[in-house]
Scaffold this motif. Structure first.
Motif, short mmCIF file in Angstrom:
data_model
loop_
_atom_site.label_atom_id
_atom_site.label_comp_id
_atom_site.label_asym_id
_atom_site.label_seq_id
_atom_site.Cartn_x
_atom_site.Cartn_y
_atom_site.Cartn_z
N LYS A 42 0.83 -1.21 0.00
CA LYS A 42 0.00 0.00 0.00
C LYS A 42 0.86 1.25 0.00
CE LYS A 42 -4.00 -2.06 2.37
NZ LYS A 42 -4.87 -1.98 3.57
N LEU A 43 1.89 1.26 0.80
CA LEU A 43 2.79 2.42 0.85
C LEU A 43 3.52 2.58 -0.48
CD1 LEU A 43 4.12 4.70 2.43
CD2 LEU A 43 5.77 3.04 3.32
N ASP A 44 3.97 1.48 -1.07
CA ASP A 44 4.68 1.54 -2.35
C ASP A 44 3.77 2.05 -3.47
OD1 ASP A 44 7.03 0.68 -1.27
OD2 ASP A 44 6.78 -1.42 -1.84
N GLU A 45 2.50 1.67 -3.43
CA GLU A 45 1.56 2.14 -4.45
C GLU A 45 1.38 3.66 -4.40
OE1 GLU A 45 -2.03 0.01 -3.84
OE2 GLU A 45 -1.26 -1.90 -4.65
N ALA A 46 1.46 4.22 -3.18
CA ALA A 46 1.27 5.67 -3.01
C ALA A 46 2.57 6.46 -3.14
CB ALA A 46 0.64 5.93 -1.64
N THR A 47 3.67 5.78 -3.38
CA THR A 47 4.98 6.43 -3.44
C THR A 47 5.35 6.79 -4.87
OG1 THR A 47 5.76 5.16 -1.52
CG2 THR A 47 7.44 6.15 -2.92
N ARG A 48 5.86 8.00 -5.05
CA ARG A 48 6.36 8.40 -6.36
C ARG A 48 7.65 7.64 -6.64
NH1 ARG A 48 7.44 14.65 -7.28
NH2 ARG A 48 9.04 14.17 -5.71
N LYS A 49 7.71 6.98 -7.78
CA LYS A 49 8.81 6.04 -8.05
C LYS A 49 10.10 6.77 -8.42
CE LYS A 49 6.09 2.57 -7.37
NZ LYS A 49 4.89 3.34 -6.96
N ASP A 50 11.20 6.25 -7.87
CA ASP A 50 12.54 6.72 -8.19
C ASP A 50 13.13 5.73 -9.18
OD1 ASP A 50 15.11 7.60 -8.32
OD2 ASP A 50 15.65 7.11 -6.26
N HIS A 51 13.41 6.19 -10.40
CA HIS A 51 13.84 5.28 -11.46
C HIS A 51 15.35 5.28 -11.63
CE1 HIS A 51 9.72 4.45 -12.65
NE2 HIS A 51 9.49 5.75 -12.68
N PHE A 52 16.09 5.44 -10.53
CA PHE A 52 17.54 5.38 -10.62
C PHE A 52 17.94 3.97 -11.05
CE2 PHE A 52 21.89 4.88 -9.12
CZ PHE A 52 22.45 6.10 -9.47
N PRO A 53 18.74 3.82 -12.12
CA PRO A 53 19.01 2.47 -12.66
C PRO A 53 20.01 1.69 -11.82
CG PRO A 53 20.24 4.12 -13.89
CD PRO A 53 19.37 4.88 -12.92
N LEU A 54 19.76 0.41 -11.65
CA LEU A 54 20.73 -0.49 -11.05
C LEU A 54 21.68 -0.98 -12.14
CD1 LEU A 54 18.43 -2.62 -8.71
CD2 LEU A 54 19.85 -0.67 -8.10
N PRO A 55 22.92 -1.34 -11.79
CA PRO A 55 23.88 -1.78 -12.81
C PRO A 55 23.38 -3.03 -13.53
CG PRO A 55 24.97 -1.34 -10.71
CD PRO A 55 23.50 -1.30 -10.44
N PHE A 56 23.75 -3.16 -14.80
CA PHE A 56 23.43 -4.36 -15.55
C PHE A 56 24.38 -5.46 -15.13
CE2 PHE A 56 21.84 -1.02 -18.43
CZ PHE A 56 20.53 -1.47 -18.59
N MET A 57 23.83 -6.58 -14.68
CA MET A 57 24.65 -7.67 -14.17
C MET A 57 25.60 -8.22 -15.23
SD MET A 57 24.10 -7.89 -11.01
CE MET A 57 25.02 -9.38 -10.72
#
Length: 212
Positions: A42-57
């Motif tokens: 529920k908290l995640d649904e209401a959170t504005r998403k941070d799209h900082f990329p994780l490294p490509f494995m």
């Protein structure tokens, strides 16, 4: 497997959680096979998403594949080091059999936690990444520069490097454990500048740099 009560006590004892009287969109702490999980949907649904990329494995593995030797470090509970704004702490409130609790520091159950932690690690180690280390959240692969700070590194590590030889059975003996503990101790000690032993021979080296 850690029990629910022990997990809660561990979190509270480490200063991560505090007992809360107010519940703002609280989710439930549940016990599952293999550990404890907090439902923050529920908290995640209401959170504005941070799209900082994780490294490509695949890119990280490709860079590491060219390295002959490297060591792997796990930043144990490292992601619990980022404080949550005081006004937002109660949004992380969860309930269980032993009361209501909220996080003072960022838990990984939040949708933006991985990106936030990766951003912090990239900022801290920006001058080392792709040169002497690779970082994936709280996992660090170090592959340069530390040997020259440890005298007789090759000699100390010999019992462990012997295990990498072809047709050698992997038996982590007492000798290997002692070598590992010695290197661990030396890697976590800060170098200290001391005066030489004047009763022993030593070599003095200097860099003139063309300056008087």
């Amino acid at each position: 497997m850690m029990s629910l009560k022990k997990e809660v006590k561990k979190l509270v004892g480490s200063g991560i959680d505090y007992q809360s009287r107010i519940v703002l969109g609280a989710d439930r702490l549940v016990k599952r096979d293999g550990g404890v999980c907090i439902n923050y949907r529920k908290l995640d649904e209401a959170t504005r998403k941070d799209h900082f990329p994780l490294p490509f494995m695949d890119q990280m593995l490709e860079r590491l594949a060219r390295i002959e030797y490297y060591c792997f470090l796990d930043g144990f509970s490292g992601y619990f080091q980022i404080p949550i704004d005081l006004k937002d702490q109660e949004k992380t409130t969860f309930t269980c059999l032993y009361g209501m609790f909220a996080y003072r520091r960022m838990p990984f159950g939040l949708c933006n936690a991985p990106g936030m932690f990766q951003r912090c690690m990239m900022a801290i180690f920006h001058d080392m990444i792709e040169k002497t280390m690779e970082v994936f959240m709280d996992d660090f692969s170090v592959f340069g520069f530390y040997r020259r700070f440890i005298k007789y590194f090759s000699k100390i590590s010999r019992p462990m490097t012997h295990l990498l030889e072809k047709n050698t059975p992997f038996i982590f003996s007492e000798e290997c454990i002692q070598a590992f503990q010695t290197l661990k101790k030396k890697l976590t000690e800060a170098p200290i500048l001391i005066a030489p032993d004047w009763d022993q021979p030593f070599e003095l080296m200097c860099d003139a740099s063309d300056l008087s």
